[in-house]
Design an enzyme around this catalytic site. Structure first.
Site, mmCIF file in Angstrom:
data_model
loop_
_atom_site.group_PDB
_atom_site.id
_atom_site.type_symbol
_atom_site.label_atom_id
_atom_site.label_comp_id
_atom_site.label_asym_id
_atom_site.label_seq_id
_atom_site.Cartn_x
_atom_site.Cartn_y
_atom_site.Cartn_z
ATOM 1 N N GLY A 46 7.857 17.866 25.795
ATOM 2 C CA GLY A 46 8.045 17.430 24.415
ATOM 3 C C GLY A 46 6.962 16.451 24.022
ATOM 4 O O GLY A 46 6.427 15.730 24.871
ATOM 5 N N GLN A 51 2.449 10.032 19.533
ATOM 6 C CA GLN A 51 1.822 9.962 20.854
ATOM 7 C C GLN A 51 0.386 10.445 20.870
ATOM 8 O O GLN A 51 -0.338 10.220 21.834
ATOM 9 C CB GLN A 51 2.631 10.780 21.864
ATOM 10 C CG GLN A 51 4.006 10.214 22.127
ATOM 11 C CD GLN A 51 4.740 11.060 23.130
ATOM 12 O OE1 GLN A 51 5.352 12.060 22.773
ATOM 13 N NE2 GLN A 51 4.661 10.689 24.405
ATOM 14 N N CYS A 107 7.816 10.199 30.209
ATOM 15 C CA CYS A 107 7.178 10.200 28.893
ATOM 16 C C CYS A 107 5.667 10.237 29.104
ATOM 17 O O CYS A 107 5.135 9.496 29.936
ATOM 18 C CB CYS A 107 7.574 8.924 28.139
ATOM 19 S SG CYS A 107 6.868 8.823 26.478
ATOM 20 N N LEU A 108 4.989 11.099 28.345
ATOM 21 C CA LEU A 108 3.529 11.214 28.497
ATOM 22 C C LEU A 108 2.819 9.898 28.182
ATOM 23 O O LEU A 108 1.718 9.665 28.649
ATOM 24 C CB LEU A 108 2.984 12.325 27.587
ATOM 25 C CG LEU A 108 3.393 13.757 27.950
ATOM 26 C CD1 LEU A 108 2.931 14.721 26.868
ATOM 27 C CD2 LEU A 108 2.844 14.166 29.307
ATOM 28 N N HIS A 149 14.830 12.036 22.630
ATOM 29 C CA HIS A 149 13.680 11.232 23.077
ATOM 30 C C HIS A 149 12.534 11.328 22.058
ATOM 31 O O HIS A 149 11.940 10.322 21.672
ATOM 32 C CB HIS A 149 13.235 11.736 24.464
ATOM 33 C CG HIS A 149 12.033 11.066 25.036
ATOM 34 N ND1 HIS A 149 12.076 10.286 26.170
ATOM 35 C CD2 HIS A 149 10.729 11.069 24.653
ATOM 36 C CE1 HIS A 149 10.856 9.829 26.442
ATOM 37 N NE2 HIS A 149 10.016 10.296 25.538
ATOM 38 N N GLU A 150 12.256 12.550 21.592
ATOM 39 C CA GLU A 150 11.125 12.749 20.667
ATOM 40 C C GLU A 150 11.448 12.213 19.264
ATOM 41 O O GLU A 150 10.567 11.668 18.600
ATOM 42 C CB GLU A 150 10.733 14.227 20.585
ATOM 43 C CG GLU A 150 10.378 14.905 21.910
ATOM 44 C CD GLU A 150 9.359 14.149 22.750
ATOM 45 O OE1 GLU A 150 8.537 13.385 22.201
ATOM 46 O OE2 GLU A 150 9.384 14.311 23.984
ATOM 47 N N HIS A 153 10.775 8.709 19.249
ATOM 48 C CA HIS A 153 9.334 8.442 19.111
ATOM 49 C C HIS A 153 8.922 8.346 17.645
ATOM 50 O O HIS A 153 8.212 7.424 17.258
ATOM 51 C CB HIS A 153 8.501 9.550 19.762
ATOM 52 C CG HIS A 153 8.164 9.320 21.207
ATOM 53 N ND1 HIS A 153 7.562 8.177 21.667
ATOM 54 C CD2 HIS A 153 8.328 10.117 22.297
ATOM 55 C CE1 HIS A 153 7.372 8.271 22.984
ATOM 56 N NE2 HIS A 153 7.839 9.440 23.399
HETATM 57 NI NI NI Z 1 7.951 10.298 25.272
#
Ligand code: NI
Length: 185
Positions: A46, A51, A107-108, A149-150, A153
């Site tokens: 995701g 991000q 998380c990236l 989660h996204e 963000h």
């Molecule tokens: Ni993340």
């Protein structure tokens, strides 16, 4: 194939709420394609536009049915309708949620950091695709976790905000110790 640069915490763009998309044009569709390319390149399931340094409410998700990550549930999860599907959620809104569940999340924007977060186990989400067509999904399992989660963000909420102070302090210290070179001005 264009992979975009991933902004890591403490980049400010990760903690700023994103704005609604109003223009569904070719430039938007090209950006969405780049977000999907970026997930492929980084093996992410995701991604939120924040991000990659863009403050529009755009989320991309694609969860392979077979994964090689640190989530302890990945090996046992049954095949679901949402596996191996390319999702784009623009201006997503959670219309309903049910239950609670805990998953170990990564998380990236926080490479190599994994920790447990409690979230709803099921969510109903309304959104638009990249052509401006409205749709709704009922998500469970990892899809529900990933969506929450996204969507966090794009509201400027990083995952440690959902953890205890002790845990979030530990994660922040770890990230700051790395001397993150990807911090934006
Ligand atoms: Ni993340």
């Amino acid at each position: 194939m264009t992979a975009l640069r991933i902004f890591e915490w403490p980049s400010k763009v990760l903690e700023v709420p994103a704005q609604e998309v109003v223009l569904f044009d070719n430039a938007l569709r090209a950006f969405v394609a780049d977000m999907h390319d970026t997930m492929k390149e980084t093996a992410g399931i995701g991604l939120a536009a924040n991000q990659v340094g863009d403050l529009r409410r755009i989320v991309t998700i694609e969860i392979p049915s077979v994964r090689n990550d640190k989530s302890e549930k990945s090996a046992t999860e049954e095949p679901k309708w949402w596996h191996n599907k390319r999702f784009t959620f623009i201006n997503p809104v959670v219309t309903n949620s049910e239950g609670t569940d805990r998953w170990q999340e990564g998380c990236l924007s926080f490479p190599d950091i994994f920790d447990f977060v409690e979230r709803a186990s099921e969510v109903w989400v309304k959104a638009f695709d990249e052509n401006g067509k409205e749709f709704e999904v009922h998500a469970d399992g990892l899809f529900a976790v990933c969506l929450q989660h996204e969507i966090d963000h794009i509201n400027g909420i990083v995952f440690f905000k959902r953890m205890s102070k002790l845990k979030s302090d530990r994660i922040k210290a770890k990230m700051l110790k790395r001397g993150n070179i990807h911090v934006d001005a």
